[in-house]
Write a protein that holds these residues in place. Structure first.
Motif, PDB file in Angstrom:
ATOM      1  N   PHE A  87       0.694  -1.284  -0.058  1.00 16.84           N
ATOM      2  CA  PHE A  87      -0.094  -0.005   0.180  1.00 16.84           C
ATOM      3  C   PHE A  87       0.833   1.233   0.007  1.00 16.84           C
ATOM      4  CE2 PHE A  87      -2.364  -2.972   2.811  1.00 16.84           C
ATOM      5  CZ  PHE A  87      -3.513  -3.039   2.051  1.00 16.84           C
ATOM      6  N   SER A  88       0.357   2.213  -0.316  1.00 17.83           N
ATOM      7  CA  SER A  88       0.955   3.676  -0.132  1.00 17.83           C
ATOM      8  C   SER A  88       0.704   4.345   1.117  1.00 17.83           C
ATOM      9  CB  SER A  88       0.828   4.496  -1.400  1.00 17.83           C
ATOM     10  OG  SER A  88      -0.545   4.909  -1.386  1.00 17.83           O
ATOM     11  N   PHE A  89       0.228   3.592   1.993  1.00 20.12           N
ATOM     12  CA  PHE A  89      -0.170   4.155   3.228  1.00 20.12           C
ATOM     13  C   PHE A  89       1.095   4.812   4.013  1.00 20.12           C
ATOM     14  CE2 PHE A  89      -4.314   1.695   2.809  1.00 20.12           C
ATOM     15  CZ  PHE A  89      -4.935   2.927   2.802  1.00 20.12           C
ATOM     16  N   HIS A  90       2.322   4.119   3.827  1.00 21.44           N
ATOM     17  CA  HIS A  90       3.297   4.557   4.649  1.00 21.44           C
ATOM     18  C   HIS A  90       4.379   5.102   3.676  1.00 21.44           C
ATOM     19  CE1 HIS A  90       4.105   0.575   3.109  1.00 21.44           C
ATOM     20  NE2 HIS A  90       5.148   0.436   3.658  1.00 21.44           N
ATOM     21  N   LEU A  91       4.056   5.496   2.555  1.00 20.31           N
ATOM     22  CA  LEU A  91       4.810   6.369   1.638  1.00 20.31           C
ATOM     23  C   LEU A  91       5.461   7.567   2.221  1.00 20.31           C
ATOM     24  CD1 LEU A  91       6.258   6.401  -1.119  1.00 20.31           C
ATOM     25  CD2 LEU A  91       4.367   7.546  -2.185  1.00 20.31           C
ATOM     26  N   LYS A  92       4.544   8.477   2.615  1.00 17.92           N
ATOM     27  CA  LYS A  92       4.690   9.631   3.448  1.00 17.92           C
ATOM     28  C   LYS A  92       5.874   9.571   4.472  1.00 17.92           C
ATOM     29  CE  LYS A  92       1.021  12.731   1.852  1.00 17.92           C
ATOM     30  NZ  LYS A  92      -0.355  12.904   1.956  1.00 17.92           N
ATOM     31  N   ALA A  93       5.630   8.305   5.425  1.00 18.94           N
ATOM     32  CA  ALA A  93       6.432   8.124   6.436  1.00 18.94           C
ATOM     33  C   ALA A  93       7.847   7.677   5.933  1.00 18.94           C
ATOM     34  CB  ALA A  93       5.958   6.940   7.353  1.00 18.94           C
ATOM     35  N   LYS A  94       7.964   6.978   4.753  1.00 15.74           N
ATOM     36  CA  LYS A  94       9.238   6.512   4.192  1.00 15.74           C
ATOM     37  C   LYS A  94       9.882   8.050   3.597  1.00 15.74           C
ATOM     38  CE  LYS A  94       8.209   1.907   3.140  1.00 15.74           C
ATOM     39  NZ  LYS A  94       8.554   0.814   2.385  1.00 15.74           N
TER      40      LYS A  94
END
Length: 173
Positions: A87-94
């Motif tokens: 998912f891209s749910f953690h893209l901003k965290a990365k």
């Protein structure tokens, strides 16, 4: 494989266990133990992107990769992070982690799975008008390294970065 860093125009780094060294080696297993763990993992990453990889899923940086990125930056190499993600749910965290610890000039991109990283590299080569053999890809998955090298992309494991930066053959006199 001998890699001349002077010939590298684009460098791509994986995120998990490459740029971000997970302090909990079993993080993937734990987040997949139940649907609730999976949902909470991605929910926390989405809601707490500025602290996720520091507090919830603590990671540290790789000193050899940090040094390599600074060498590449001095050589005007364009730098990316390509991470295989469900998912891209953690893209901003990365992205937050990469920008905070490695520099905000690194563009963070996701691919649906590991196999699409080669396609991502080919797209990035076209964006930057360079050949595949003018790219460097650092990834912790050995199968990916083999696949990248078969495609003509210079690829190494994170454990090989120290010897890569210490190799005198690429350094300018």
């Amino acid at each position: 494989m001998k890699i001349n860093l002077n010939n590298v125009k684009v460098a791509i780094f994986d995120f998990d266990d490459t740029l971000a060294i997970h302090k909990d080696a079993d993080y993937k297993k734990r987040r997949n133990e139940s649907e609730e763990n999976l949902i909470n993992y991605y929910l926390n990453a989405y809601l707490n992107s500025n602290s996720f990889y520091e507090i919830i899923e603590p990671c540290s940086i790789s000193e050899p990769i940090f040094k390599l990125i600074n060498i590449l930056r001095k050589n005007n190499v364009k730098i990316y992070c390509v991470s295989g993600m469900k998912f891209s749910f953690h893209l901003k965290a990365k992205e937050y982690f990469v920008h905070k610890y490695y520099g905000d000039d690194i563009e963070v991109i996701s691919s649906r799975n590991q196999e699409l990283k080669i396609a991502a590299a080919k797209i990035i080569s076209k964006i930057n008008n360079c050949n595949l053999n003018e790219m460097l890809f650092v990834d912790d998955i050995k199968e990916n390294i083999i696949s990248f090298n078969k495609e003509g992309i210079n690829a190494v494991l994170p454990d090989d970065v120290g010897s890569l930066i210490n190799n005198e053959s690429w350094k300018q006199n």
